[in-house]
Design a protein around this motif. Structure first.
Motif, mmCIF file in Angstrom:
data_model
loop_
_atom_site.group_PDB
_atom_site.id
_atom_site.type_symbol
_atom_site.label_atom_id
_atom_site.label_comp_id
_atom_site.label_asym_id
_atom_site.label_seq_id
_atom_site.Cartn_x
_atom_site.Cartn_y
_atom_site.Cartn_z
ATOM 1 N N GLU A 67 -14.191 3.052 -19.933
ATOM 2 C CA GLU A 67 -13.684 1.729 -19.585
ATOM 3 C C GLU A 67 -13.522 1.530 -18.080
ATOM 4 O OE1 GLU A 67 -13.424 -0.569 -21.817
ATOM 5 O OE2 GLU A 67 -14.016 0.857 -23.388
ATOM 6 N N ALA A 68 -14.148 2.372 -17.263
ATOM 7 C CA ALA A 68 -13.945 2.282 -15.808
ATOM 8 C C ALA A 68 -14.310 0.904 -15.260
ATOM 9 C CB ALA A 68 -14.761 3.364 -15.103
ATOM 10 N N ILE A 69 -15.434 0.375 -15.690
ATOM 11 C CA ILE A 69 -15.880 -0.940 -15.181
ATOM 12 C C ILE A 69 -15.005 -2.055 -15.753
ATOM 13 C CG2 ILE A 69 -17.818 -2.551 -15.036
ATOM 14 C CD1 ILE A 69 -19.702 -0.111 -15.246
ATOM 15 N N GLY A 70 -14.676 -1.978 -17.036
ATOM 16 C CA GLY A 70 -13.856 -2.996 -17.676
ATOM 17 C C GLY A 70 -12.455 -3.065 -17.090
ATOM 18 N N ILE A 71 -11.859 -1.899 -16.814
ATOM 19 C CA ILE A 71 -10.512 -1.866 -16.231
ATOM 20 C C ILE A 71 -10.525 -2.481 -14.836
ATOM 21 C CG2 ILE A 71 -8.760 -0.298 -15.296
ATOM 22 C CD1 ILE A 71 -9.307 1.510 -17.739
ATOM 23 N N THR A 72 -11.561 -2.158 -14.057
ATOM 24 C CA THR A 72 -11.666 -2.728 -12.711
ATOM 25 C C THR A 72 -11.833 -4.240 -12.780
ATOM 26 O OG1 THR A 72 -12.717 -0.676 -11.971
ATOM 27 C CG2 THR A 72 -12.888 -2.572 -10.510
ATOM 28 N N GLN A 73 -12.645 -4.710 -13.746
ATOM 29 C CA GLN A 73 -12.893 -6.147 -13.885
ATOM 30 C C GLN A 73 -11.600 -6.922 -14.159
ATOM 31 O OE1 GLN A 73 -15.695 -8.022 -13.438
ATOM 32 N NE2 GLN A 73 -14.318 -9.749 -13.792
ATOM 33 N N LYS A 74 -10.651 -6.321 -14.867
ATOM 34 C CA LYS A 74 -9.402 -7.002 -15.210
ATOM 35 C C LYS A 74 -8.611 -7.441 -13.985
ATOM 36 C CE LYS A 74 -8.676 -4.585 -19.623
ATOM 37 N NZ LYS A 74 -7.766 -3.655 -20.343
ATOM 38 N N CYS A 75 -8.781 -6.724 -12.861
ATOM 39 C CA CYS A 75 -7.993 -7.068 -11.675
ATOM 40 C C CYS A 75 -8.875 -7.435 -10.479
ATOM 41 C CB CYS A 75 -7.038 -5.942 -11.315
ATOM 42 S SG CYS A 75 -7.780 -4.306 -11.225
ATOM 43 N N GLN A 94 -23.176 -6.529 -14.204
ATOM 44 C CA GLN A 94 -23.935 -6.077 -13.042
ATOM 45 C C GLN A 94 -24.638 -4.741 -13.309
ATOM 46 O OE1 GLN A 94 -24.218 -8.311 -10.568
ATOM 47 N NE2 GLN A 94 -22.875 -9.534 -11.905
ATOM 48 N N ALA A 95 -25.722 -4.534 -12.597
ATOM 49 C CA ALA A 95 -26.529 -3.318 -12.778
ATOM 50 C C ALA A 95 -25.859 -2.107 -12.126
ATOM 51 C CB ALA A 95 -27.912 -3.534 -12.165
ATOM 52 N N THR A 96 -26.315 -0.934 -12.530
ATOM 53 C CA THR A 96 -25.807 0.295 -11.926
ATOM 54 C C THR A 96 -26.247 0.401 -10.473
ATOM 55 O OG1 THR A 96 -25.664 2.708 -12.150
ATOM 56 C CG2 THR A 96 -27.810 1.694 -12.600
ATOM 57 N N HIS A 97 -25.492 1.162 -9.693
ATOM 58 C CA HIS A 97 -25.781 1.409 -8.288
ATOM 59 C C HIS A 97 -25.860 0.106 -7.484
ATOM 60 C CE1 HIS A 97 -26.696 5.289 -10.026
ATOM 61 N NE2 HIS A 97 -26.733 5.827 -8.814
ATOM 62 N N THR A 98 -24.868 -0.751 -7.710
ATOM 63 C CA THR A 98 -24.782 -1.998 -6.941
ATOM 64 C C THR A 98 -23.405 -2.114 -6.302
ATOM 65 O OG1 THR A 98 -24.136 -3.200 -8.964
ATOM 66 C CG2 THR A 98 -26.468 -3.263 -8.332
ATOM 67 N N LEU A 99 -23.328 -2.857 -5.194
ATOM 68 C CA LEU A 99 -22.083 -3.076 -4.460
ATOM 69 C C LEU A 99 -21.657 -4.533 -4.595
ATOM 70 C CD1 LEU A 99 -22.823 -1.185 -1.114
ATOM 71 C CD2 LEU A 99 -21.310 -0.424 -2.938
ATOM 72 N N HIS A 100 -20.324 -4.745 -4.713
ATOM 73 C CA HIS A 100 -19.824 -6.106 -4.929
ATOM 74 C C HIS A 100 -18.545 -6.322 -4.127
ATOM 75 C CE1 HIS A 100 -22.747 -6.332 -8.153
ATOM 76 N NE2 HIS A 100 -22.316 -5.129 -8.531
ATOM 77 N N PHE A 101 -18.554 -7.388 -3.327
ATOM 78 C CA PHE A 101 -17.391 -7.738 -2.517
ATOM 79 C C PHE A 101 -16.489 -8.694 -3.300
ATOM 80 C CE2 PHE A 101 -15.289 -10.717 0.392
ATOM 81 C CZ PHE A 101 -14.533 -9.821 1.142
ATOM 82 N N GLY A 102 -15.170 -8.489 -3.169
ATOM 83 C CA GLY A 102 -14.228 -9.375 -3.832
ATOM 84 C C GLY A 102 -12.807 -9.003 -3.476
ATOM 85 N N THR A 103 -11.869 -9.446 -4.287
ATOM 86 C CA THR A 103 -10.454 -9.130 -4.058
ATOM 87 C C THR A 103 -9.855 -8.520 -5.317
ATOM 88 O OG1 THR A 103 -9.882 -11.401 -4.676
ATOM 89 C CG2 THR A 103 -10.080 -10.914 -2.309
ATOM 90 N N LEU A 104 -8.858 -7.660 -5.109
ATOM 91 C CA LEU A 104 -8.135 -7.066 -6.236
ATOM 92 C C LEU A 104 -6.778 -7.746 -6.344
ATOM 93 C CD1 LEU A 104 -8.799 -3.216 -6.237
ATOM 94 C CD2 LEU A 104 -9.623 -4.925 -7.837
#
Length: 455
Positions: free
Chosen positions: A30-38, A47-57
């Protein structure tokens, strides 16, 4: 330390403290799902593997920080699980708030070495390679870096696996003989087995012998600076380090406890230990320091023993040299205070194995450094070199070597196949422990508990 592979773990991967950036790692289903929650930005789940994404937590609508999120989808990650690396500003408060928020959303704190342990369990690499990861992190010289890199890439493991496979072949033939014990058949030709074991022991001996250099490369050389009070030990330490590390005084007994620091000479890490002066004393505290000095000297890999050329007779020097030789530890005889020495004393010592210096004036200190390197003599580690640097591996190789020696003795004495099989199985066990082909929970706990939390 157990591994709950269904859990998603989180930890700070960079060094704690204030920095320009910090990196927080997550690994688990659930690493990606947990990160998406915040996370506010792109939908990470699509999003695909080995990609970078800018945003806010965020935590309950409160913005914690602007971040850069790196995604690694299973099995294409370090742990072979879904993994996320969050790069944030390097404030300890921000790091704590982000980790706290991820914990609220379903992650748990990682145990020491748990990321690498998961990588091992998922077949990312074997146990020897996993240990090399920790060695690479702690490498302080180029030789140590290259030795760890060679092991992490599997050079040492391939050598061990090859030897083990050859032994397994003959072990299976001997086990087969035991199944036909009543028919007196011999599937494993004894001459072939003897030649194989002799050859394997030759390879093992070369690996065992490489540990002397490997241990120096990995752990450095504990070098004790010893001598009588006021011989100039603290001055020499300061001169070698090129800084005022130890207190220097004309009052005897100033140094009461060991002072340690490290420098790299010729690609070798020397750990210098300045000690209390050796003398009989009624001062309780100084006496404890003197006793510790003697203990340090017994455990040292190398001793720099300073003789005070300005205040020592030839007879006193000979007495000290005899006491030093009795320890049986490699040492360098150093005559200090060359600028204040009695010319007659110098003349008498010229034919002896002495290095004359003035630590205060930095005279001949370069010569002393050359002597230190000559005492150690470590060759440069090149890409692909197979070298033993780990004490656990060294001990297992010794046990394997001895077990195979018992097989040779048994064949010479004509023992039955069941006894030969027993010693061969023992050899296979010791070899298997090196790479993790054979493991116990205690062994794994001991190894991975020494890793840092985020690795």
């Amino acid at each position: 330390m157990s591994v709950h592979t269904e859990d998603t773990i989180v930890a700070l991967a960079t060094a704690p403290g204030i920095a320009a950036i910090s990196v927080i790692r997550l690994s688990g289903k659930e690493a990606i799902g947990i990160t998406q929650k915040c996370f506010k930005g792109k939908d990470l789940l699509s999003q695909a593997t080995h990609t970078l994404h800018f945003g806010t937590l965020h935590d309950n609508g409160r913005t914690i920080d602007e971040v850069l999120v790196a995604l690694f989808r299973e099995p294409n990650s370090f742990t072979k699980e879904n993994s996320v690396e969050i790069s944030c500003h390097g404030s300890p408060f921000i790091v704590k708030e982000i980790i706290k928020t991820l914990l609220k959303n379903g992650a748990r704190l990682a145990e020491p070495g748990e990321f690498t342990k998961r990588a091992f369990f998922h077949g990312r690499f074997d146990l020897a390679q996993a240990e090399a990861v920790a060695d690479l992190i702690h490498a302080e010289t180029d030789n140590a870096r290259q030795a760890a890199l060679n092991q992490m890439r599997g050079g040492f493991s391939k050598e061990i696996d090859r030897l083990r496979e050859e032994l397994i072949h003959f072990a299976s033939l001997i086990e087969l003989e035991l199944d036909f014990g009543e028919e007196d058949v011999e599937f494993a030709q004894r001459d072939d087995l003897r030649n194989l074991i002799t050859r394997i022991r030759s390879v093992l001996r070369a690996l065992i012998d490489s540990f002397d250099q490997g241990n120096v490369i990995k752990n450095g050389v504990p070098t004790v600076i010893a001598g009588k009070p006021n011989a100039g030990k603290s001055t020499l330490l300061n001169t070698l380090l090129n800084e005022e590390r130890a207190i220097v005084s004309d009052i005897p007994g100033t140094t009461r406890d060991a002072i340690e620091d490290e420098i790299v000479l010729g690609g070798i890490n020397f750990r210098f230990i300045d000690t209390a002066g050796l003398r009989e004393t009624n001062d309780v505290i100084e006496a404890i320091g003197v006793e510790r000095t003697r203990d340090r000297m017994k455990k040292a890999s190398l001793i720099i023993y300073l003789f005070d050329l300005a205040n020592t007779t030839l007879e006193e020097i000979e007495t000290q040299r005899q006491e030093l030789a009795a320890l049986g530890i490699p040492h360098i005889n150093v005559g200090n205070k060359l600028d204040k020495a009695d010319p007659l004393l110098l003349e008498k010592l010229k034919t002896e194995d002495f290095t004359f210096i003035s630590a205060a004036a930095h005279t001949n200190v370069g010569v002393l450094k050359e002597k230190l390197l000559a005492k150690v003599q470590v060759r440069e580690v090149k890409t692909g070199d197979v070298m033993v640097t780990n004490l656990r591996h060294y001990q297992n190789l010794l046990q394997t070597y001895d077990s195979l020696g018992r097989v040779l003795d048994g064949m010479s004495q004509g023992v039955t196949g069941d006894f030969l099989a027993m010693d061969i199985r023992q050899s296979l066990h010791y070899l298997g422990e090196i790479t993790g082909a054979i493991t116990t929970d205690d062994l794994l706990d001991n190894i991975f508990s020494k890793f840092c939390i985020g690795k």
